[in-house]
Design an enzyme around this catalytic site. Structure first.
Site, mmCIF file in Angstrom:
data_model
loop_
_atom_site.group_PDB
_atom_site.id
_atom_site.type_symbol
_atom_site.label_atom_id
_atom_site.label_comp_id
_atom_site.label_asym_id
_atom_site.label_seq_id
_atom_site.Cartn_x
_atom_site.Cartn_y
_atom_site.Cartn_z
ATOM 1 N N ASP A 181 9.053 14.340 3.473
ATOM 2 C CA ASP A 181 8.121 15.496 3.781
ATOM 3 C C ASP A 181 8.295 15.620 5.268
ATOM 4 O O ASP A 181 9.372 15.081 5.817
ATOM 5 C CB ASP A 181 6.678 14.310 3.564
ATOM 6 C CG ASP A 181 6.430 13.587 4.585
ATOM 7 O OD1 ASP A 181 5.264 13.812 5.275
ATOM 8 O OD2 ASP A 181 7.265 12.686 4.932
ATOM 9 N N SER A 227 1.419 11.298 4.687
ATOM 10 C CA SER A 227 2.626 12.268 4.350
ATOM 11 C C SER A 227 2.087 13.657 3.917
ATOM 12 O O SER A 227 1.051 13.481 3.487
ATOM 13 C CB SER A 227 3.300 11.498 3.298
ATOM 14 O OG SER A 227 3.652 10.210 3.412
ATOM 15 N N THR A 257 5.274 9.076 6.305
ATOM 16 C CA THR A 257 6.350 9.344 5.623
ATOM 17 C C THR A 257 6.543 9.098 4.262
ATOM 18 O O THR A 257 5.900 8.142 3.745
ATOM 19 C CB THR A 257 7.700 8.808 6.062
ATOM 20 O OG1 THR A 257 7.761 9.376 7.425
ATOM 21 C CG2 THR A 257 8.962 9.327 5.439
ATOM 22 N N SER A 259 5.413 5.151 4.086
ATOM 23 C CA SER A 259 3.863 4.676 3.600
ATOM 24 C C SER A 259 3.715 5.252 2.426
ATOM 25 O O SER A 259 3.114 4.834 1.684
ATOM 26 C CB SER A 259 3.086 4.945 4.576
ATOM 27 O OG SER A 259 3.179 6.475 5.100
ATOM 28 N N GLY A 282 9.566 5.208 9.971
ATOM 29 C CA GLY A 282 9.497 4.443 11.082
ATOM 30 C C GLY A 282 8.979 5.028 12.255
ATOM 31 O O GLY A 282 8.353 5.996 12.215
ATOM 32 N N ARG A 326 5.539 15.280 8.042
ATOM 33 C CA ARG A 326 4.418 15.044 8.922
ATOM 34 C C ARG A 326 4.757 13.775 9.762
ATOM 35 O O ARG A 326 5.300 12.848 9.502
ATOM 36 C CB ARG A 326 3.310 14.748 8.133
ATOM 37 C CG ARG A 326 1.780 14.442 8.759
ATOM 38 C CD ARG A 326 0.824 14.257 7.752
ATOM 39 N NE ARG A 326 0.455 15.073 7.265
ATOM 40 C CZ ARG A 326 -0.668 15.561 6.339
ATOM 41 N NH1 ARG A 326 -1.365 14.266 6.206
ATOM 42 N NH2 ARG A 326 -1.159 16.406 5.823
ATOM 43 N N LYS A 343 12.876 15.105 8.951
ATOM 44 C CA LYS A 343 13.256 13.902 8.917
ATOM 45 C C LYS A 343 14.453 13.627 8.117
ATOM 46 O O LYS A 343 14.929 12.532 7.712
ATOM 47 C CB LYS A 343 12.123 12.995 7.842
ATOM 48 C CG LYS A 343 10.740 12.881 8.669
ATOM 49 C CD LYS A 343 9.850 12.262 8.016
ATOM 50 C CE LYS A 343 8.303 12.945 8.614
ATOM 51 N NZ LYS A 343 7.367 12.332 7.865
ATOM 52 N N ASP A 345 -0.585 9.803 -0.348
ATOM 53 C CA ASP A 345 -0.438 8.816 1.166
ATOM 54 C C ASP A 345 -1.285 9.959 2.221
ATOM 55 O O ASP A 345 -0.668 11.003 2.362
ATOM 56 C CB ASP A 345 0.957 8.520 1.662
ATOM 57 C CG ASP A 345 0.995 7.732 2.750
ATOM 58 O OD1 ASP A 345 2.019 8.168 3.635
ATOM 59 O OD2 ASP A 345 -0.035 6.972 3.308
#
Lengths: 273, 178
Positions: free
Chosen positions: A60, A212, A44, A172, A90, A62, A76, A209
Site C-alpha cells: 500500500d 494502511s 503498511t 500491521s 517498519g 500510506r 514501498k 488496518d
C-alpha cells in the site's frame, strides 16, 4: 617540566558510517523528561506471492507518523535490481536507506561478477547489515525476484532472521492479508490468478488496518521482464466526496506587513566546443 | 514535555504552477515562555531553494550551518547550481547518519529546479525519511492542524498570487489552534 599534549586521532569515518555524536546529549535530555520525537513508520500492508513463472509483489502507500498520515503516496516497493524488488515495512527512513544500500551493492556485484545478481545475495546482505544493529534498524523486508535459478521470495526481519516462503505478508495489515493468502493460495497459479490474489490480500489489509490505505502498487517479476503497476486505488479508498466549494481567496485578502523582492542574477553560459 | 515542542514552530510549503510558497510562524519559546516573536524558520540555501526547519532550535541551527557548508562545497566541486532534490537527499543523509542520536529537527525543502523551474517540495522526519508529495507539506508543532486546512485550500496549478493567498490563509487558520 614539559607537559605533553596528547592528541587522540578521532576516527573520521568509521566503517559503520553512523555518527553517535549526539547520543550523550540525547540521553541526558531523556533523563530530564524530554520525550523524543515520533519516527515515521510505514504502518503498511505488504504482500508477495510466487506463481508458476515468477513473483507478484505489492504494497500500500500510506506512511504514518503517530496518528496522522505523513505521506499518502509513499513508495514501498523498492527496486533492488531489474528483476529483484523489495517491499518494506517498519521505520520509513531505515527502509529507504537499507534498500538504497542493497541496490547499490547489488549493482556493484553485477558489475564485478558480470552476472545477474541473485535474490539470495540480496537477502544475505540485508541480514548481515540488520543483525549488526541488533534490530535497532527497524526494517522488515519482503525480498523477491527472479534470478538464473528461478523465482524466489524471502522475508527478512529487523533482527536479522530470514525465511523463504511461497507467499508472505508483513506489516500491521498482514493479519488480514495473510488470512486471504492462506485461504486462496495454491501452487502453480497463472499470472492473472496471482495478481488477483495479491490485490485481494492487499485490499483486505488496507480495509482492516488503519495504518494502511490510500492506494497500492504492484510489481510482477518474470524471467522475461518486470511490469510495475500502480498506483491503483481500490473503491473503498476513493475520497467519498470531493470538495464542493472551491476556496478562492481574493488577491489582497492577506494583509502584507513587509515585502522584499529579490531578483536573481541570470548568468548566460556559453558552451565552447 | 516533548523535545520537538520545546521551542515550538511550524513551517508549511505549497507547490503551484512553476512556483512554490513557503511560510512559517515567528514565535520562539522556552516551553511555555515566549522569548521572541520575530524568529523565522525558513532559510535560503540557494537562489531558488529554501530550507524550513521545525523542532529544537539549536539542532536546527546546526543542521542549517552544515547544509549551507555542504551546498557551497557541492557547487564549488561540481561547478553547477544545486537542485532541490539533491539538497533534500543531502539533508536526509545528514540526518540518517545520526540515526541513533538524532538531531531533533524536522526539515522541509522547497524550491525550483535551477534550469527547468520545476517545483519541488518535501518534508522529512527527524531521521531523514523523505516524503515528496506534489501538493503541500507541513512540519513542526502545528503540522496536524495545517495538514487538514491545506487539504481544503490547495488546488492544482495555482499561480504565484493565488498560491500566496492559499498558503498564508492556511497558516493563519491553522495557527489559531496551535
Amino acid at each position: 617540566m614539559a607537559s605533553t599534549l596528547v592528541y587522540e586521532q578521532k576516527p573520521s569515518m568509521k566503517e559503520s558510517a553512523f555518527s553517535f555524536d549526539n547520543c550523550a546529549r540525547n540521553m541526558a535530555l531523556e533523563k530530564l523528561g524530554m520525550s523524543g520525537p515520533k519516527l515515521r513508520s510505514t504502518g503498511t500492508t505488504i504482500v508477495a506471492v510466487t506463481y508458476k513463472d515468477g513473483v507478484v509483489m505489492g504494497a500500500d502507500s500510506r506512511a504514518t507518523a503517530g496518528n496522522i498520515i505523513a505521506d499518502k503516496h509513499c513508495e514501498k516497493v523498492h527496486k533492488l535490481t531489474e528483476s529483484i524488488y523489495a517491499c518494506g515495512a517498519g521505520t520509513a527512513a531505515d527502509l529507504d536507506q537499507v534498500t538504497k544500500m542493497l541496490a547499490s551493492n547489488l549493482q556493484l556485484i553485477e558489475l564485478n561478477t558480470e552476472r545477474k545478481a541473485r535474490v539470495i545475495t540480496a537477502v544475505r546482505r540485508a541480514k548481515q547489515h540488520l543483525f549488526r544493529y541488533q534490530g535497532h534498524v527497524g526494517a522488515y523486508l519482503l525480498i523477491g525476484g527472479v534470478d538464473p535459478t528461478g523465482p524466489h521470495l524471502y522475508e527478512v526481519h529487523a533482527h536479522g532472521s530470514s525465511c523463504t516462503f511461497p507467499f508472505a505478508a508483513d506489516g500491521s495489515g498482514s493479519y488480514a492479508a495473510i488470512s486471504i493468502l492462506e485461504r486462496d493460495f495454491k501452487f502453480g497459479m497463472t499470472q492473472e490468478e496471482a495478481e488477483a490474489l495479491t490485490q485481494r490480500a492487499l485490499e483486505a489489509g488496507m480495509h482492516g488496518d488503519n495504518a494502511s490505505g490510500n492506494s497500492f502498487n504492484l510489481v510482477i517479476i518474470t524471467k522475461e521482464g518486470t511490469v510495475f503497476k500502480g498506483p491503483m486505488v481500490p473503491d473503498f479508498c476513493v475520497k467519498p466526496q470531493s470538495n464542493d466549494i472551491e476556496y478562492k481567496f481574493k488577491p489582497g485578502a492577506t494583509t502584507v506587513l513587509k515585502q522584499k523582492i529579490i531578483k536573481y542574477e541570470v548568468v548566460e553560459s556559453m558552451d565552447i566546443e | 514535555m516533548s523535545i520537538m515542542s520545546y521551542n515550538g514552530g511550524t513551517v508549511i510549503a505549497m507547490a503551484g504552477k512553476e512556483c512554490v510558497c513557503v511560510g512559517s510562524d515567528l514565535r520562539i519559546g522556552e516551553q511555555m515562555t515566549t522569548i521572541a516573536t520575530n524568529q523565522k524558520k525558513i532559510y535560503k540555501v540557494a537562489d531558488k531553494i529554501y530550507l524550513g526547519l521545525g523542532g529544537f532550535h539549536s539542532d536546527t541551527q546546526t543542521v542549517l550551518n552544515t547544509v549551507q557548508f555542504r551546498k557551497s562545497l557541492y557547487e564549488l566541486r561540481e561547478n553547477r547550481k544545486i537542485k532541490p532534490k539533491v539538497v533534500a537527499t543531502m539533508v536526509s543523509n545528514l540526518l540518517y547518519q545520526h540515526r541513533f542520536g538524532p538531531y531533533f529537527t524536522e526539515p522541509l525543502v522547497a524550491g525550483l529546479d535551477p534550469i527547468t523551474n520545476e517545483p519541488y517540495i518535501c518534508g522529512m522526519d527527524t531521521i531523514g525519511c523523505i516524503a515528496a508529495p506534489r501538493d503541500f507539506v507541513a512540519v513542526g508543532t502545528g503540522q496536524e492542524y495545517l495538514l487538514g486546512v491545506c487539504e481544503g485550500f490547495w488546488r492544482e496549478n495555482m499561480g504565484p498570487d493565488e498560491l500566496f493567498e492559499a498558503t498564508s490563509q492556511a497558516l493563519l487558520s491553522g495557527l489559531e489552534r496551535d
